[in-house]
Design an enzyme around this catalytic site. Structure first.
Site, PDB file in Angstrom:
ATOM      1  N   LYS A 181      -0.705  41.320   4.664  1.00 34.12           N
ATOM      2  CA  LYS A 181      -0.535  40.658   5.953  1.00 34.12           C
ATOM      3  C   LYS A 181      -0.643  41.710   7.056  1.00 34.12           C
ATOM      4  O   LYS A 181       0.284  42.459   7.324  1.00 34.12           O
ATOM      5  CB  LYS A 181       0.828  39.961   6.065  1.00 34.12           C
ATOM      6  CG  LYS A 181       0.905  39.049   7.318  1.00 34.12           C
ATOM      7  CD  LYS A 181       2.314  38.851   7.802  1.00 34.12           C
ATOM      8  CE  LYS A 181       2.843  40.008   8.611  1.00 34.12           C
ATOM      9  NZ  LYS A 181       2.075  40.265   9.873  1.00 34.12           N
ATOM     10  N   CYS A 291       4.266  56.557  14.458  1.00 35.63           N
ATOM     11  CA  CYS A 291       5.649  56.838  14.051  1.00 35.63           C
ATOM     12  C   CYS A 291       5.869  58.329  13.873  1.00 35.63           C
ATOM     13  O   CYS A 291       7.002  58.805  13.921  1.00 35.63           O
ATOM     14  CB  CYS A 291       5.989  56.079  12.776  1.00 35.63           C
ATOM     15  SG  CYS A 291       4.875  56.433  11.397  1.00 35.63           S
ATOM     16  N   GLU A 388      11.939  55.292  20.112  1.00 35.38           N
ATOM     17  CA  GLU A 388      10.531  55.645  19.964  1.00 35.38           C
ATOM     18  C   GLU A 388       9.783  55.297  21.246  1.00 35.38           C
ATOM     19  O   GLU A 388       9.821  54.151  21.706  1.00 35.38           O
ATOM     20  CB  GLU A 388       9.906  54.876  18.798  1.00 35.38           C
ATOM     21  CG  GLU A 388      10.119  55.511  17.444  1.00 35.38           C
ATOM     22  CD  GLU A 388       9.212  54.903  16.400  1.00 35.38           C
ATOM     23  OE1 GLU A 388       8.272  55.577  15.963  1.00 35.38           O
ATOM     24  OE2 GLU A 388       9.452  53.751  16.011  1.00 35.38           O
TER      25      GLU A 388
END
Length: 484
Positions: A181, A291, A388
């Site tokens: 997905k 990330c 982040e």
């Protein structure tokens, strides 16, 4: 099918059991070009029923694929690598279109993504067990590795090719069937890869690809099926927690590659030239939407002014523009929400006393653009030191000694990657051991490599991707006790 003037077919329907299917509901999802906000294409919006059809297809294909010889699986993965290399330019342009990243970054991603197919083609024939004698001498201990089972793979938008191949490669090498997905922002790359895998010889049902606007219901339905035994997710820590709670209901084996808050540490004995180059790589790969991106830059006081000015000069000189242009060095962010978040973090830091050396503003043009930005005098309570950033913003904080910077680096719930620059190897290794992080880049601006175990500690995830470790994530150890 659509070509998008790329020279390759880009399917836009659901890939289930080796067939392209239009959604039963007729619902479609718009895919937006972040560089100009135009609609690139519309893709199928899968229902829960179609998710279960994909599980059925994966289950039907599972026995045959598990029984396929390691060499045959390896040959298919090797062919997939070769096809990615063949179509590299078209795939890179597709990534730039739907993700926005600069073509140079997109080309680098395609090369990196293809390597996962090549690496796991080589690992597929190295799923080795072992035999030993029990310490008592009463029996033999035989250990062999078997496929964990049907795997649900959920990938993010920031590396639409590499995050897919990093999961599909080891799943197929281990003998698992899977359901991918991809993110709704960047589904076209995943569908192009599905087409390529079919061409490489992956049997029907082994890889199924579906997009959906109902991600929660979709994942829950699949994880509720007892035939599904593996979840591999890359994305935010917040979503990862939700999925882990759901996976616990059926005790599903989980691999989680979650958020990061990477410190980038520069000691005053480091080569400033090397540290600047490393900072540009660690901060600006994919425009900061990674990330692994350097999120907090800590510079020792003796070189802080020079480092800050030189980094601001480099960041301010970047050419910002349409990701598909060869001249672009920094493309747009992925959507309007991403721009709003980055702007909010910068505004918060400035309100708390930070100074802007370069950038600090959105661009007044179509597309989701934010200027490459360097901030100094960043307060400890600035939000961007604790969240982040996921954008082209570099906050710089001054430190004085080793103990102080290690404490600052570890003052986060995350622990994915850290960067350390120093001219003293002993110090570099000592600090690397003290930092709570799954990966350390010592005098390097990049850590990712298909042959290395990628993953974090604390709330940055569970398990590892890449290396032989990535193959074992899709395998179960079976112990047989016997005697002769």
């Amino acid at each position: 099918m659509s070509t998008l003037a790329l020279g390759i077919e880009v399917p836009t329907d659901l890939f289930i059991g080796g067939q392209w299917r239009a959604p039963a509901s007729g619902r479609r999802i718009d895919v937006i070009n972040p560089s100009n906000e135009d609609v690139l294409a519309t893709v199928a919006d899968a229902s829960v029923e179609e998710a279960m059809q994909a599980v059925d297809a994966a289950a039907a294909a599972a026995p045959g694929w598990a029984a396929t010889s390691p060499r045959a699986r390896a040959d298919i993965l090797r062919r997939a690598y070769e096809l990615m290399v063949r179509d590299a330019d078209s795939l890179a342009r597709l990534i730039s279109l739907e993700n926005g990243k600069a073509l140079a970054d997109a080309r680098g991603e395609v090369a990196y993504a293809a390597e996962f197919f090549r690496w796991f083609a080589e690992e597929a024939v190295r799923i080795n067990g072992d035999i030993s004698i029990a310490p008592s001498g009463a029996s033999r201990i035989i250990v062999q590795y078997q496929p964990v089972g049907i795997a649900l793979l959920i990938t993010p938008w920031n590396f639409p090719a590499a995050m897919a191949t990093r999961k599909i490669g080891p799943a197929l090498a281990a003998g698992c069937t899977c359901i991918l997905k991809p993110a709704t922002e960047t589904p076209l790359t995943a569908y192009a890869l599905a087409n390529l895998l079919a061409e490489a010889g992956v049997p029907a049902g082994v890889v199924n690809v579906l997009t959906t606007s109902s991600a929660g219901k979709f994942a829950n339905a699949i994880l509720d099926d007892a035939r599904v035994r593996k979840l591999s997710f890359t994305g935010s820590t917040e979503v990862g927690r939700v999925l882990l709670r759901k996976a616990a209901d059926s005790v599903v084996n989980c691999s989680m590659e979650l958020g990061g808050n990477a410190p980038f540490i520069v000691f005053d004995d480091a080569s400033i030239d090397a540290a600047i180059e490393g900072a540009m790589l660690a901060k600006m790969r994919n425009g900061g939407e990674a990330c692994t991106a350097a999120n907090r830059i800590y510079v020792q006081r003796g070189i802080a002014d020079e480092f800050s000015q030189r980094l601001a000069q480099r960041m301010g000189a970047l050419t910002v523009g349409d990701g598909c242009l060869d001249t672009t060095q920094c493309g747009p962010l992925v959507n309007a929400g991403a721009v709003a978040k980055v702007a909010s973090l910068v505004d918060d830091a400035v309100a708390k006393g930070a100074r802007v050396l370069t950038g600090g503003e959105r661009l007044d043009r179509n597309g989701y653009f934010y200027q490459p930005t360097v901030l100094v005098d960043v307060a400890p309570n600035a939000d961007l030191l604790h969240e982040e950033i996921f954008g082209p913003v570099a906050p710089i904080v001054i430190f004085d000694d080793e103990d102080e910077v290690v404490a600052l680096a570890n003052a986060t719930e995350y622990g994915l990657v850290a960067y350390v620059y120093t001219g003293d190897l002993a110090r570099g290794l000592r600090v690397s051991e003290r930092i709570e992080s799954g990966m350390i880049a010592l005098n390097r601006g990049i850590v990712s490599d298909p042959a290395a175990p990628f993953g974090g500690v604390k709330q940055s995830g569970l398990g590892r991707e890449g290396a032989h470790h990535g193959l074992l994530e899709f395998s179960e150890a079976k112990y047989i006790s016997t005697q002769w």
